[in-house]
Design a protein around this motif. Structure first.
Motif, PDB file in Angstrom:
ATOM      1  N   GLN A 115       0.840  -1.198   0.000  1.00  0.00           N
ATOM      2  CA  GLN A 115       0.000   0.000   0.000  1.00  0.00           C
ATOM      3  C   GLN A 115       0.875   1.249   0.000  1.00  0.00           C
ATOM      4  OE1 GLN A 115      -3.308  -0.053   2.832  1.00  0.00           O
ATOM      5  NE2 GLN A 115      -3.036  -2.250   3.098  1.00  0.00           N
ATOM      6  N   GLU A 116       0.294   2.356  -0.451  1.00  0.00           N
ATOM      7  CA  GLU A 116       1.031   3.610  -0.529  1.00  0.00           C
ATOM      8  C   GLU A 116       0.281   4.736   0.166  1.00  0.00           C
ATOM      9  OE1 GLU A 116       1.889   4.519  -4.601  1.00  0.00           O
ATOM     10  OE2 GLU A 116       3.498   3.021  -4.737  1.00  0.00           O
ATOM     11  N   THR A 117       1.050   5.731   0.615  1.00  0.00           N
ATOM     12  CA  THR A 117       0.462   6.954   1.146  1.00  0.00           C
ATOM     13  C   THR A 117      -0.063   7.791  -0.009  1.00  0.00           C
ATOM     14  OG1 THR A 117       2.472   8.294   0.967  1.00  0.00           O
ATOM     15  CG2 THR A 117       2.231   6.933   2.952  1.00  0.00           C
ATOM     16  N   GLY A 118      -0.757   8.863   0.311  1.00  0.00           N
ATOM     17  CA  GLY A 118      -1.225   9.764  -0.729  1.00  0.00           C
ATOM     18  C   GLY A 118      -0.095  10.403  -1.502  1.00  0.00           C
ATOM     19  N   ASP A 119       1.112  10.439  -0.914  1.00  0.00           N
ATOM     20  CA  ASP A 119       2.280  11.002  -1.579  1.00  0.00           C
ATOM     21  C   ASP A 119       2.994   9.973  -2.449  1.00  0.00           C
ATOM     22  OD1 ASP A 119       2.113  13.610  -0.349  1.00  0.00           O
ATOM     23  OD2 ASP A 119       2.785  12.662   1.506  1.00  0.00           O
ATOM     24  N   GLY A 120       2.477   8.731  -2.457  1.00  0.00           N
ATOM     25  CA  GLY A 120       3.071   7.708  -3.297  1.00  0.00           C
ATOM     26  C   GLY A 120       4.200   6.926  -2.668  1.00  0.00           C
ATOM     27  N   HIS A 121       4.343   7.004  -1.333  1.00  0.00           N
ATOM     28  CA  HIS A 121       5.384   6.259  -0.642  1.00  0.00           C
ATOM     29  C   HIS A 121       4.796   4.975  -0.046  1.00  0.00           C
ATOM     30  CE1 HIS A 121       7.850   9.717  -1.243  1.00  0.00           C
ATOM     31  NE2 HIS A 121       7.137  10.482  -0.431  1.00  0.00           N
ATOM     32  N   GLU A 122       5.617   3.925   0.011  1.00  0.00           N
ATOM     33  CA  GLU A 122       5.168   2.694   0.669  1.00  0.00           C
ATOM     34  C   GLU A 122       4.671   3.054   2.064  1.00  0.00           C
ATOM     35  OE1 GLU A 122       4.799  -0.418   3.181  1.00  0.00           O
ATOM     36  OE2 GLU A 122       6.736   0.637   3.382  1.00  0.00           O
ATOM     37  N   LEU A 123       3.511   2.524   2.440  1.00  0.00           N
ATOM     38  CA  LEU A 123       2.782   3.032   3.601  1.00  0.00           C
ATOM     39  C   LEU A 123       3.577   2.979   4.900  1.00  0.00           C
ATOM     40  CD1 LEU A 123       0.131   4.195   4.649  1.00  0.00           C
ATOM     41  CD2 LEU A 123      -0.691   1.848   4.964  1.00  0.00           C
ATOM     42  N   MET A 124       4.248   1.868   5.173  1.00  0.00           N
ATOM     43  CA  MET A 124       4.962   1.758   6.446  1.00  0.00           C
ATOM     44  C   MET A 124       6.212   2.623   6.464  1.00  0.00           C
ATOM     45  SD  MET A 124       4.398  -2.255   7.501  1.00  0.00           S
ATOM     46  CE  MET A 124       4.619  -2.964   5.855  1.00  0.00           C
ATOM     47  N   PHE A 125       7.002   2.588   5.400  1.00  0.00           N
ATOM     48  CA  PHE A 125       8.193   3.429   5.318  1.00  0.00           C
ATOM     49  C   PHE A 125       7.796   4.908   5.313  1.00  0.00           C
ATOM     50  CE2 PHE A 125      11.522   5.640   2.856  1.00  0.00           C
ATOM     51  CZ  PHE A 125      12.644   5.298   3.599  1.00  0.00           C
TER      52      PHE A 125
END
Length: 321
Positions: A115-125
């Motif tokens: 999964q990714e954040t709204g900024d496009g980063h892997e959610l946990m990292f």
């Protein structure tokens, strides 16, 4: 610092008074963060609970106030996965100084898909590391304005067996949830140690300390309605585990000590005394892979590029007196 000194001067159930001090605990509405906030509130300090969900934050504050008379607790809406929102945290805190921030909030996923954040980063990292990296940058002026500010990064035992893949920090090429979580916590801890090296080089009065809760289970944790609860049957079934691990109330002890103890030094790692899993807090040796300066420098540069949180070498970071 000797273990004799540690045992003689610190009582986990009676931490020193901290009236006039301000603390921010990210993810302070639940788990380790909740008990960190509760224990810090007992010192007389102002404790700000940072979390995305206002209702959960209010439940945590109600629980703290029911146990800590005249607790001075506030809620701050904080979404570490939304990097663009973090710069405004300083203004919304409405504080003249911040004595410590506890980087506790985090996401742990057990199953695919990635999964990714709204900024496009892997959610946990993106949440566990990048969000706290950027938040620290924007909080730096408030931390420097305190007489002796601290950044306390909450790591994890899971980071001990992991190594960062600097070519795939966001697990794009090979995503395994548990490994990605461990690496996100390792990134946090590496950042905490590197931050202290940079603070010392800048002559800052701010310290960066890393702490971890060891093995902390919900089922061994005392109830805190409406913020937390476990059924009596579940707690009873978990009792044999108490030989090796502990509840989240005890898991907060190393973190609270890292915030409050005047003998704590920057660059230290604090955790539970018994095999790093349970017991009273102690200062631990730092595993070499967590404090490798070459790896940390590359992680730092990548984190600046990914977050846009640059300018660490300027006055906001230094703050020397």
């Amino acid at each position: 610092m000797s273990s004799t000194t540690q045992g003689r001067t610190w009582d986990v159930r009676r931490p020193p008074a901290a009236e006039g001090r301000n603390f921010l605990v990210t993810g302070g509405n639940a788990g380790i963060g909740y008990f960190t906030a509760e224990q810090l509130a007992g010192t007389g300090a102002v404790v700000v609970i940072g979390s995305r969900d206002r209702a959960k934050g209010e439940a945590a504050m109600a629980s703290i106030r029911s146990r800590v008379p005249r607790a001075r607790v506030r809620h701050l809406r904080l979404d570490l996965a939304d990097l663009s929102s973090l710069k405004t945290v300083v203004d919304r805190l409405d504080l003249g100084h911040l004595d410590a921030v506890v980087h506790n909030a985090g996401v742990a996923l057990d199953d695919p898909p990635r999964q990714e954040t709204g900024d496009g980063h892997e959610l946990m990292f993106g949440t566990n590391h990048l969000g706290h990296f950027a938040l620290t940058r924007w909080l730096a002026p408030l931390l420097s304005a305190a007489p002796a500010g601290r950044v306390v990064t909450v790591g994890s035992f899971a980071a001990r067996s992991e190594r960062l893949d600097l070519g795939d920090l966001q697990s794009v090429q090979d995503y395994r949830p548990k490994r990605a979580y461990g690496r996100s916590k390792l990134a946090q801890m590496s950042f905490g140690f590197e931050l202290d090296r940079r603070l010392r080089a800048a002559g800052s009065t701010v310290l960066s300390v890393v702490a971890h809760p060891g093995g902390a289970l919900d089922s061994l944790t005392p109830p805190r309605p409406p913020a937390h609860g476990a059924t009596p049957g579940r707690r009873l079934r978990a009792l044999p585990c108490a030989l090796l691990v502990q509840g989240k109330d005890a898991g907060a002890w190393p973190i609270v000590r890292a915030v409050l103890d005047p003998e704590v030094a920057g660059g230290q790692l604090w955790g539970p005394r018994v095999f790093g899993l349970r017991g009273l807090p102690r200062c631990e040796p730092v595993p070499p892979h967590m404090a490798d300066p070459a790896v940390a420098a590359r992680l730092w540069a990548a984190s600046e590029e990914l977050t846009g949180a640059t300018g660490w070498s300027g006055p906001p970071l230094g703050g020397g007196r």
